[in-house]
Design an enzyme around this catalytic site. Structure first.
Site, PDB file in Angstrom:
ATOM      1  N   ASP A  32       0.396  -0.833  -0.119  1.00 28.14           N
ATOM      2  CA  ASP A  32      -0.288  -0.260   0.188  1.00 28.14           C
ATOM      3  C   ASP A  32       1.302   1.322   0.139  1.00 28.14           C
ATOM      4  O   ASP A  32       1.756   0.966   0.238  1.00 28.14           O
ATOM      5  CB  ASP A  32      -0.232  -0.262   1.178  1.00 28.14           C
ATOM      6  CG  ASP A  32      -2.178   0.245   1.591  1.00 28.14           C
ATOM      7  OD1 ASP A  32      -3.319   0.219   0.205  1.00 28.14           O
ATOM      8  OD2 ASP A  32      -2.188   2.822   1.198  1.00 28.14           O
ATOM      9  N   GLU A 151     -14.413  -9.228  -6.987  1.00 29.00           N
ATOM     10  CA  GLU A 151     -15.077  -9.430  -6.198  1.00 29.00           C
ATOM     11  C   GLU A 151     -16.447  -9.093  -5.685  1.00 29.00           C
ATOM     12  O   GLU A 151     -16.339  -7.447  -5.854  1.00 29.00           O
ATOM     13  CB  GLU A 151     -13.817  -8.864  -4.742  1.00 29.00           C
ATOM     14  CG  GLU A 151     -13.939  -9.168  -3.815  1.00 29.00           C
ATOM     15  CD  GLU A 151     -13.495 -10.269  -3.537  1.00 29.00           C
ATOM     16  OE1 GLU A 151     -12.570 -10.922  -3.052  1.00 29.00           O
ATOM     17  OE2 GLU A 151     -14.857 -11.068  -2.686  1.00 29.00           O
ATOM     18  N   GLY A 256     -35.098  -0.113   4.753  1.00 27.85           N
ATOM     19  CA  GLY A 256     -34.156   0.710   5.865  1.00 27.85           C
ATOM     20  C   GLY A 256     -33.783   2.027   5.491  1.00 27.85           C
ATOM     21  O   GLY A 256     -34.739   2.049   4.837  1.00 27.85           O
ATOM     22  N   CYS A 263     -19.491   1.378  -2.565  1.00 29.18           N
ATOM     23  CA  CYS A 263     -19.707   0.991  -3.938  1.00 29.18           C
ATOM     24  C   CYS A 263     -21.571   1.190  -4.347  1.00 29.18           C
ATOM     25  O   CYS A 263     -21.449   0.659  -5.394  1.00 29.18           O
ATOM     26  CB  CYS A 263     -19.386  -0.678  -3.288  1.00 29.18           C
ATOM     27  SG  CYS A 263     -18.063  -0.714  -3.167  1.00 29.18           S
TER      28      CYS A 263
HETATM   29  P1  NAD Z   1     -10.006   1.316   0.235  1.00 25.47           P
HETATM   30  O1  NAD Z   1     -10.794   3.057  -0.157  1.00 25.47           O
HETATM   31  O2  NAD Z   1     -10.234   0.715   1.629  1.00 25.47           O
HETATM   32  O3  NAD Z   1      -8.543   0.619   0.222  1.00 25.47           O
HETATM   33  C1  NAD Z   1      -7.940   1.036  -0.860  1.00 25.47           C
HETATM   34  C2  NAD Z   1      -6.437   1.359  -0.459  1.00 25.47           C
HETATM   35  O4  NAD Z   1      -5.647   1.296  -2.385  1.00 25.47           O
HETATM   36  C3  NAD Z   1      -5.369   2.215  -0.014  1.00 25.47           C
HETATM   37  O5  NAD Z   1      -5.505   1.667   0.833  1.00 25.47           O
HETATM   38  C4  NAD Z   1      -5.077   3.191  -0.550  1.00 25.47           C
HETATM   39  O6  NAD Z   1      -3.760   3.455   0.604  1.00 25.47           O
HETATM   40  C5  NAD Z   1      -4.397   1.878  -1.337  1.00 25.47           C
HETATM   41  N1  NAD Z   1      -4.132   2.532  -2.757  1.00 25.47           N
HETATM   42  C6  NAD Z   1      -4.661   3.813  -3.385  1.00 25.47           C
HETATM   43  N2  NAD Z   1      -3.592   3.271  -4.511  1.00 25.47           N
HETATM   44  C7  NAD Z   1      -2.562   2.663  -4.791  1.00 25.47           C
HETATM   45  C8  NAD Z   1      -0.953   2.208  -5.240  1.00 25.47           C
HETATM   46  N3  NAD Z   1      -0.874   3.212  -5.840  1.00 25.47           N
HETATM   47  N4  NAD Z   1      -0.215   1.388  -4.721  1.00 25.47           N
HETATM   48  C9  NAD Z   1      -1.150   0.845  -3.885  1.00 25.47           C
HETATM   49  N5  NAD Z   1      -1.645   1.046  -2.321  1.00 25.47           N
HETATM   50  C10 NAD Z   1      -2.962   2.394  -2.791  1.00 25.47           C
HETATM   51  O7  NAD Z   1     -10.997   0.337  -1.199  1.00 25.47           O
HETATM   52  P2  NAD Z   1     -11.589  -1.252  -1.144  1.00 25.47           P
HETATM   53  O8  NAD Z   1     -13.115  -0.647  -0.616  1.00 25.47           O
HETATM   54  O9  NAD Z   1     -10.908  -2.047  -0.190  1.00 25.47           O
HETATM   55  O10 NAD Z   1     -12.687  -0.920  -2.305  1.00 25.47           O
HETATM   56  C11 NAD Z   1     -11.264  -1.515  -3.053  1.00 25.47           C
HETATM   57  C12 NAD Z   1     -11.363  -1.837  -4.874  1.00 25.47           C
HETATM   58  O11 NAD Z   1     -12.452  -3.726  -4.361  1.00 25.47           O
HETATM   59  C13 NAD Z   1     -13.081  -0.922  -5.313  1.00 25.47           C
HETATM   60  O12 NAD Z   1     -12.621  -1.295  -6.799  1.00 25.47           O
HETATM   61  C14 NAD Z   1     -14.104  -1.199  -4.891  1.00 25.47           C
HETATM   62  O13 NAD Z   1     -14.909  -0.387  -5.927  1.00 25.47           O
HETATM   63  C15 NAD Z   1     -13.651  -2.658  -4.854  1.00 25.47           C
HETATM   64  N6  NAD Z   1     -14.630  -3.668  -3.873  1.00 25.47           N
HETATM   65  C16 NAD Z   1     -14.638  -3.005  -2.978  1.00 25.47           C
HETATM   66  C17 NAD Z   1     -15.590  -3.265  -2.259  1.00 25.47           C
HETATM   67  C18 NAD Z   1     -16.157  -3.202  -0.639  1.00 25.47           C
HETATM   68  O14 NAD Z   1     -16.911  -4.375   0.120  1.00 25.47           O
HETATM   69  N7  NAD Z   1     -15.146  -1.974   0.329  1.00 25.47           N
HETATM   70  C19 NAD Z   1     -15.616  -4.886  -2.537  1.00 25.47           C
HETATM   71  C20 NAD Z   1     -16.007  -5.560  -3.581  1.00 25.47           C
HETATM   72  C21 NAD Z   1     -15.157  -4.965  -4.310  1.00 25.47           C
HETATM   73  C1  UGA Z   2     -21.674  -4.496  -2.423  1.00 32.27           C
HETATM   74  C2  UGA Z   2     -22.622  -5.794  -2.644  1.00 32.27           C
HETATM   75  O1  UGA Z   2     -23.538  -6.622  -1.313  1.00 32.27           O
HETATM   76  C3  UGA Z   2     -21.186  -7.018  -2.669  1.00 32.27           C
HETATM   77  O2  UGA Z   2     -21.281  -7.869  -3.476  1.00 32.27           O
HETATM   78  C4  UGA Z   2     -20.367  -5.806  -2.960  1.00 32.27           C
HETATM   79  O3  UGA Z   2     -19.064  -7.029  -4.189  1.00 32.27           O
HETATM   80  C5  UGA Z   2     -20.090  -4.589  -2.274  1.00 32.27           C
HETATM   81  O4  UGA Z   2     -21.262  -4.087  -2.266  1.00 32.27           O
HETATM   82  C6  UGA Z   2     -19.376  -4.096  -3.081  1.00 32.27           C
HETATM   83  O5  UGA Z   2     -18.668  -4.483  -4.987  1.00 32.27           O
HETATM   84  O6  UGA Z   2     -18.407  -3.157  -2.752  1.00 32.27           O
HETATM   85  P1  UGA Z   2     -21.709  -4.275   0.664  1.00 32.27           P
HETATM   86  O7  UGA Z   2     -21.578  -2.562   0.099  1.00 32.27           O
HETATM   87  O8  UGA Z   2     -20.837  -4.022   1.376  1.00 32.27           O
HETATM   88  O9  UGA Z   2     -21.905  -5.184  -0.485  1.00 32.27           O
HETATM   89  O10 UGA Z   2     -22.953  -4.003   1.912  1.00 32.27           O
HETATM   90  P2  UGA Z   2     -24.850  -4.560   1.128  1.00 32.27           P
HETATM   91  O11 UGA Z   2     -24.255  -5.610   2.300  1.00 32.27           O
HETATM   92  O12 UGA Z   2     -24.889  -5.042  -0.072  1.00 32.27           O
HETATM   93  O13 UGA Z   2     -24.993  -3.438   1.919  1.00 32.27           O
HETATM   94  C7  UGA Z   2     -25.233  -2.233   0.823  1.00 32.27           C
HETATM   95  C8  UGA Z   2     -26.432  -1.575   1.708  1.00 32.27           C
HETATM   96  O14 UGA Z   2     -27.835  -1.908   1.407  1.00 32.27           O
HETATM   97  C9  UGA Z   2     -26.413  -0.558   2.723  1.00 32.27           C
HETATM   98  O15 UGA Z   2     -26.309   0.402   3.120  1.00 32.27           O
HETATM   99  C10 UGA Z   2     -27.239  -2.144   3.428  1.00 32.27           C
HETATM  100  O16 UGA Z   2     -28.015  -1.568   5.051  1.00 32.27           O
HETATM  101  C11 UGA Z   2     -28.108  -1.576   2.402  1.00 32.27           C
HETATM  102  N1  UGA Z   2     -29.351  -2.631   2.470  1.00 32.27           N
HETATM  103  C12 UGA Z   2     -28.702  -4.358   1.889  1.00 32.27           C
HETATM  104  C13 UGA Z   2     -30.646  -3.043   2.816  1.00 32.27           C
HETATM  105  O17 UGA Z   2     -31.213  -1.864   2.891  1.00 32.27           O
HETATM  106  N2  UGA Z   2     -31.318  -3.909   2.955  1.00 32.27           N
HETATM  107  C14 UGA Z   2     -30.643  -4.965   2.779  1.00 32.27           C
HETATM  108  O18 UGA Z   2     -31.549  -6.494   2.593  1.00 32.27           O
HETATM  109  C15 UGA Z   2     -29.679  -5.642   2.388  1.00 32.27           C
END
Ligand code: NAD
Ligand code: UGA
Length: 452
Positions: A32, A151, A256, A263
């Site tokens: 990171d 993911e 909710g 995301c």
């Molecule tokens: P995040 O903001 O929590 O983390 C991103 C990290 O990347 C940070 O720690 C940042 O410092 C680091 N970073 C940025 N530029 C960098 C570089 N050049 N080299 C190394 N590190 C670097 O983000 P996140 O929530 O983990 O999401 C990451 C990706 O995964 C996004 O595209 C998001 O849409 C996707 N995603 C997120 C979730 C989720 O639940 N948060 C679920 C599925 C997919």
């Molecule tokens: C969502 C997707 O569910 C994941 O599959 C995906 O990987 C992720 O986004 C992503 O791409 O980052 P997340 O945002 O962590 O995951 O949480 P969710 O459980 O999907 O909830 C999203 C929002 O919807 C929250 O505000 C939650 O309270 C709301 N929600 C969810 C409802 O109001 N009702 C439900 O039945 C479910």
């Protein structure tokens, strides 16, 4: 042979993926740019709240299979597979996904990759991004191999979701890359996890389409809550009846205060920008964010109505701030839309959250006081609002709370509590998609029109 993996980005996805892949037997280096974050992780301290992750991190570090680094050059030198898991937030101004972190990461690693390394986008990226990355990498390595492995984990259940996914999607150019990704996930694949192998472009679109669809389901549900209230129906009964149809399913039907998180909102916008770029009209998804905002505005009016038509000078106790339970993530939390509207009209707000208060503070106006003492949160309040469905709130001593409030009024934006029981306890109770019970306890019965 142990697979050597490098993960770029130690956020919610990168860190969980790195820790889980180490648990599954790979040798993982997680990189990171945030030196402070890497220093904490190297000491075994987690920068985020995510259930089950602390134990897994301890185990992975003790096994010697997980290490953290800031220098991508050294970290990718040996790697068979490099996952890019950096953030892709909405770009300011135009709603497109901001790919600057993804492209910066690719530029940083390009000169140091092994010629046969596979670079995989795990970040959520618009269709075409992985190809763009391939062109960028080709400047240093003309044979650069890329793949897409989106993911699907959810925050709050990220470890479970990573270890027990519904499906793993492999967007690949050839059988060799598919075999390598199968090997990375071998312990999950042999356990019977379904895999989908597709073109890179298809894999990228699967991810956006999944989040856009989930958001559409939630906006549909939000409108259904209003229709339930208006018609005298009850949302829990309506969804229970719908859920028995396997084509609809029982999941993702919990009412909710509107959806939030890092995301769904950004991926709805990213999906729409992709559609626009390709001249495709997606009218259903175009209304999803608007419906979500309208629902959140209705939640503000619901609270105002429960307070007798005005929040000015009233004290509102708020249970929960994060966008869902079991996370400290405040990105696009509904509380950030709802609470400032109440503060603007003169409400005094006190808010508790088991994990999110530190994250929330900079995002909320000073009229919202962080209140770590759950025991006294509702004392002398005119209304208590349930914003997030943290399990510990289910065990509150509600009888005691009712006697200590100025007016025993509850607006339950997560339908956490049973309306009949709340009424018996003396609360005026207002849920979402449920008929209000305005006659309990010491509440000022709100006029029905004000509750709409
Ligand atoms: P995040 O903001 O929590 O983390 C991103 C990290 O990347 C940070 O720690 C940042 O410092 C680091 N970073 C940025 N530029 C960098 C570089 N050049 N080299 C190394 N590190 C670097 O983000 P996140 O929530 O983990 O999401 C990451 C990706 O995964 C996004 O595209 C998001 O849409 C996707 N995603 C997120 C979730 C989720 O639940 N948060 C679920 C599925 C997919
Ligand atoms: C969502 C997707 O569910 C994941 O599959 C995906 O990987 C992720 O986004 C992503 O791409 O980052 P997340 O945002 O962590 O995951 O949480 P969710 O459980 O999907 O909830 C999203 C929002 O919807 C929250 O505000 C939650 O309270 C709301 N929600 C969810 C409802 O109001 N009702 C439900 O039945 C479910």
């Amino acid at each position: 042979m142990t697979i050597k993996i490098c993960i770029i980005g130690a956020g919610y996805v990168g860190l969980v993926s790195a820790t889980c892949l180490a648990e599954l037997g790979a040798s993982v280096t997680c990189v990171d740019v945030d030196a402070a974050k890497i220093a904490r992780l190297s000491r075994g301290e987690l920068p985020i709240y995510e259930p089950r992750l602390p134990d897994l991190l301890d185990r992975a570090r003790a096994s010697g299979r997980l290490r953290f680094a800031i220098d991508p050059a050294e970290a990718v030198r040996d790697a068979d597979v490099v996952f890019i898991a950096v953030g892709t937030p909405t770009r300011r101004g135009d709603g497109h996904a901001d790919l600057s972190h993804v492209l910066a990461a690719a530029r940083q690693i390009a000169p140091h990759l092994r010629p046969d390394a596979l670079v995989v986008t795990k970040s959520t990226v618009p269709v075409g991004t992985t190809r763009q990355l391939q062109r960028l990498l080709a400047a240093s390595n003309p044979g650069a191999r890329v793949a897409s492995n989106p993911e699907f984990l959810r925050e709050g259940s990220a470890v479970h979701d990573f270890m027990h996914p519904d499906r793993i999607v492999f967007g690949v150019d050839c059988a060799r890359d598919e075999r390598l990704l199968h090997a990375v996930y071998a312990p999950l694949v042999t356990r019977g996890t379904r895999t989908v192998t597709a073109s890179i472009e298809t894999a990228e679109l699967i991810k956006y389409a999944s989040n856009a669809f989930l958001a559409t389901k939630l906006s549909f549900l939000s409108e259904l809550t209003e229709l339930s209230e208006a018609t005298g129906a009850d949302i829990d009964g309506v969804t229970a009846g719908m859920a028995l149809d396997p084509r609809i399913g029982a999941q993702y039907l919990a009412p909710g205060p509107g959806f939030g998180g890092s995301c769904l909102p950004k991926d709805v916008k990213g999906y729409l920008r992709t559609a626009q770029q390709h001249g495709v009209s997606c009218r259903v998804v175009e209304t999803v964010m608007e419906a979500n905002a309208a629902h959140q505005a209705r939640m503000v009016r619901k609270i105002r109505g429960a307070l007798g038509g005005s929040e000015a000078g009233k004290t509102i106790a708020v249970l929960g701030l994060t966008f869902k339970a079991d996370t400290d993530d405040m990105r696009y939390a509904p509380a950030l839309a709802i609470l400032p509207s109440l503060a603007d009209r003169g409400a005094h707000l006190r808010a508790h959250d088991p994990q999110g208060m530190r994250e929330a503070r900079p995002w909320l106006p000073p009229e919202v006081t962080m209140w770590p003492e759950l025991d006294t949160l509702c004392d002398d309040a005119d209304c208590v609002v349930v914003m997030t469905e943290w399990p510990q709130y289910r065990h509150l001593d509600l009888a005691r709370i009712a006697t200590r409030m100025n007016r025993a009024v509850m607006v339950d934006l997560r339908n956490l509590f049973d309306p009949a029981r709340m009424s018996d306890l003396g609360f005026a109770y207002h849920g979402v998609g449920r008929q209000s019970r305005p006659h309990g306890g010491k509440s000022l019965a709100a006029p029905r029109a004000a509750l709409a």
